[in-house]
Scaffold this active site. Structure first.
Site, mmCIF file in Angstrom:
data_model
loop_
_atom_site.group_PDB
_atom_site.id
_atom_site.type_symbol
_atom_site.label_atom_id
_atom_site.label_comp_id
_atom_site.label_asym_id
_atom_site.label_seq_id
_atom_site.Cartn_x
_atom_site.Cartn_y
_atom_site.Cartn_z
ATOM 1 N N ASN A 10 0.860 -1.192 0.000
ATOM 2 C CA ASN A 10 0.000 0.000 0.000
ATOM 3 C C ASN A 10 0.897 1.243 0.000
ATOM 4 O OD1 ASN A 10 -1.421 2.264 1.099
ATOM 5 N ND2 ASN A 10 -3.073 0.894 1.686
ATOM 6 N N HIS A 13 0.865 6.135 1.953
ATOM 7 C CA HIS A 13 1.583 7.060 2.828
ATOM 8 C C HIS A 13 2.742 7.763 2.143
ATOM 9 C CE1 HIS A 13 -1.192 6.433 5.938
ATOM 10 N NE2 HIS A 13 -1.057 5.122 5.827
ATOM 11 N N HIS A 46 -5.708 3.813 -1.792
ATOM 12 C CA HIS A 46 -7.045 4.198 -1.341
ATOM 13 C C HIS A 46 -7.329 5.636 -1.755
ATOM 14 C CE1 HIS A 46 -9.846 4.491 2.474
ATOM 15 N NE2 HIS A 46 -10.490 4.748 1.354
ATOM 16 N N ARG A 48 -9.421 8.264 -0.967
ATOM 17 C CA ARG A 48 -10.381 8.636 0.082
ATOM 18 C C ARG A 48 -11.267 9.772 -0.403
ATOM 19 N NH1 ARG A 48 -9.075 6.644 5.351
ATOM 20 N NH2 ARG A 48 -10.682 8.091 6.016
ATOM 21 N N ARG A 52 -6.974 12.541 1.056
ATOM 22 C CA ARG A 52 -5.754 12.753 1.833
ATOM 23 C C ARG A 52 -4.675 11.720 1.518
ATOM 24 N NH1 ARG A 52 -8.837 11.249 6.866
ATOM 25 N NH2 ARG A 52 -7.990 9.282 7.612
ATOM 26 N N HIS A 53 -5.033 10.652 0.828
ATOM 27 C CA HIS A 53 -4.028 9.696 0.345
ATOM 28 C C HIS A 53 -3.788 9.993 -1.145
ATOM 29 C CE1 HIS A 53 -5.072 6.739 3.848
ATOM 30 N NE2 HIS A 53 -4.304 7.724 4.232
ATOM 31 N N GLU A 73 -8.696 0.690 -3.256
ATOM 32 C CA GLU A 73 -9.548 0.761 -2.058
ATOM 33 C C GLU A 73 -10.485 1.943 -2.183
ATOM 34 O OE1 GLU A 73 -7.338 0.926 1.528
ATOM 35 O OE2 GLU A 73 -6.412 -1.004 1.199
ATOM 36 N N THR A 104 -18.591 -2.323 15.030
ATOM 37 C CA THR A 104 -17.857 -1.908 16.234
ATOM 38 C C THR A 104 -16.397 -2.352 16.170
ATOM 39 O OG1 THR A 104 -18.795 -3.852 17.272
ATOM 40 C CG2 THR A 104 -19.783 -1.759 17.863
ATOM 41 N N GLU A 154 -11.278 -9.218 2.865
ATOM 42 C CA GLU A 154 -10.020 -8.906 3.547
ATOM 43 C C GLU A 154 -10.362 -8.738 5.018
ATOM 44 O OE1 GLU A 154 -7.252 -6.242 1.704
ATOM 45 O OE2 GLU A 154 -6.492 -5.561 3.648
ATOM 46 N N HIS A 197 -3.895 -4.526 7.628
ATOM 47 C CA HIS A 197 -4.004 -3.339 8.476
ATOM 48 C C HIS A 197 -3.101 -3.474 9.694
ATOM 49 C CE1 HIS A 197 -5.408 0.339 10.303
ATOM 50 N NE2 HIS A 197 -5.976 0.618 9.154
ATOM 51 N N GLY A 198 -2.102 -2.594 9.719
ATOM 52 C CA GLY A 198 -1.230 -2.485 10.883
ATOM 53 C C GLY A 198 -0.129 -3.535 10.967
ATOM 54 N N GLY A 219 1.048 -1.441 4.335
ATOM 55 C CA GLY A 219 1.478 -0.125 3.877
ATOM 56 C C GLY A 219 2.255 0.685 4.886
HETATM 57 N N1 PXP Z 1 -5.936 -3.218 3.853
HETATM 58 C C1 PXP Z 1 -6.900 -2.286 3.872
HETATM 59 C C2 PXP Z 1 -8.255 -2.655 3.402
HETATM 60 C C3 PXP Z 1 -6.618 -0.966 4.284
HETATM 61 O O1 PXP Z 1 -7.582 -0.052 4.276
HETATM 62 C C4 PXP Z 1 -5.310 -0.642 4.675
HETATM 63 C C5 PXP Z 1 -4.971 0.740 5.102
HETATM 64 O O2 PXP Z 1 -5.162 1.634 4.073
HETATM 65 C C6 PXP Z 1 -4.335 -1.641 4.619
HETATM 66 C C7 PXP Z 1 -4.681 -2.933 4.234
HETATM 67 C C8 PXP Z 1 -2.916 -1.388 4.990
HETATM 68 O O3 PXP Z 1 -2.827 -1.029 6.331
HETATM 69 P P1 PXP Z 1 -1.468 -0.477 6.880
HETATM 70 O O4 PXP Z 1 -1.170 0.783 6.115
HETATM 71 O O5 PXP Z 1 -1.745 -0.234 8.328
HETATM 72 O O6 PXP Z 1 -0.431 -1.533 6.647
#
Ligand code: PXP
Length: 247
Positions: A10, A13, A46, A48, A52-53, A73, A104, A154, A197-198, A219
């Site tokens: 991703n 950033h 993504h 948005r 902002r991305h 995305e 939630t 996902e 994510h993360g 990302g």
């Molecule tokens: N997958 C999805 C669906 C996301 O929205 C994101 C964040 O944009 C990621 C993966 C990647 O997350 P990260 O940037 O925290 O690695």
């Protein structure tokens, strides 16, 4: 190898950093090309609603520059559907942006508006985009995704990663157990399973080891790590960690 775990990088950033100054640098297209050269299997970005991305012009530029699939995305809005249909990326991953669109646990709310979501994704599927729904590892959301005919989900690994960072290992392991169960349920329903994510070097192994998982999208950590070691090295180290976990 059929069973190879794919890595989607991703590059949002890089765009965030560019946007901080409002100019053209650093260029997310350059990051996408470099990620491909470093062994990424796909690029994730993504668009948005607040831009902002990446920005609108980045989509076509990225698609023209890379030879690997773009996972686009997008929020489930009419505007984003129009943009996706104009570009027809390989994959369209529907993500929540507003509070009322998410559960939630932070994933997309599918179960409570399954009919609406089925109608929303139909034109994207008809246009040849592989639709993916970014959902929590919640049995109701997973079965709703299968019911409405999404080919891919996902699963959101954010809570698992947050608990790890906080040192709450009991909560982290409970989240991991939910992800494991969710991946099994989804695969049994015929869904292709992605996760993201993360994720970082510290959290990727137990996720990469799950046989049902076909793709990870990563990302923020990789772009941050690239500041110190460069993007190719960050991607190579992540890929090695994924492959070591896969065994
Ligand atoms: N997958 C999805 C669906 C996301 O929205 C994101 C964040 O944009 C990621 C993966 C990647 O997350 P990260 O940037 O925290 O690695």
């Amino acid at each position: 190898m059929a069973d190879r775990l794919r890595l989607g990088v991703n590059i949002d950033h890089v765009a965030t950093l560019r946007n901080a100054r409002g100019g053209a640098l650093p260029d997310p297209v350059r990051a996408a090309v470099m990620a491909e050269q470093a062994g990424a299997d796909g690029i994730t970005a993504h668009l948005r609603e607040d831009r902002r991305h990446i920005r609108d012009a980045d989509i076509g530029a990225i698609m023209a520059a890379i030879g690997i699939p773009l996972n686009f995305e997008m929020a489930a809005t009419a505007e984003m559907q129009t943009i996706a249909l104009a570009h027809r990326p390989h994959a369209a991953c529907i993500v929540p942006e507003r509070r009322e669109e998410r559960t939630t646990e932070g994933g997309l709310e599918v179960a409570a508006r399954a009919d609406w979501m089925a109608e929303y994704i139909a034109p994207l599927r008809d246009a040849g985009c592989r639709v993916s729904l970014f959902i929590a590892a919640d049995p109701d959301q997973i079965s709703a995704a299968a019911r409405i005919g999404a080919p891919v989900i996902e699963l959101h690994t954010g809570a698992y990663c947050d608990f790890h960072a906080e040192g709450d290992f009991a909560a982290r392991d409970a989240e991991l157990a939910r992800l494991i169960d969710g991946a099994k349920q989804a695969a049994d329903l015929g869904l292709e399973v992605h996760m993201g994510h993360g994720l970082s070097y510290d959290t990727v192994a137990p996720i990469a080891a799950l046989p049902e998982v076909r793709e990870l999208n990563i990302g923020h950590f990789l772009i941050g790590e690239a500041v110190f070691v460069g993007l190719p090295q960050a991607i190579a180290t992540m890929r090695a960690a994924m492959e070591a976990a896969r065994g």
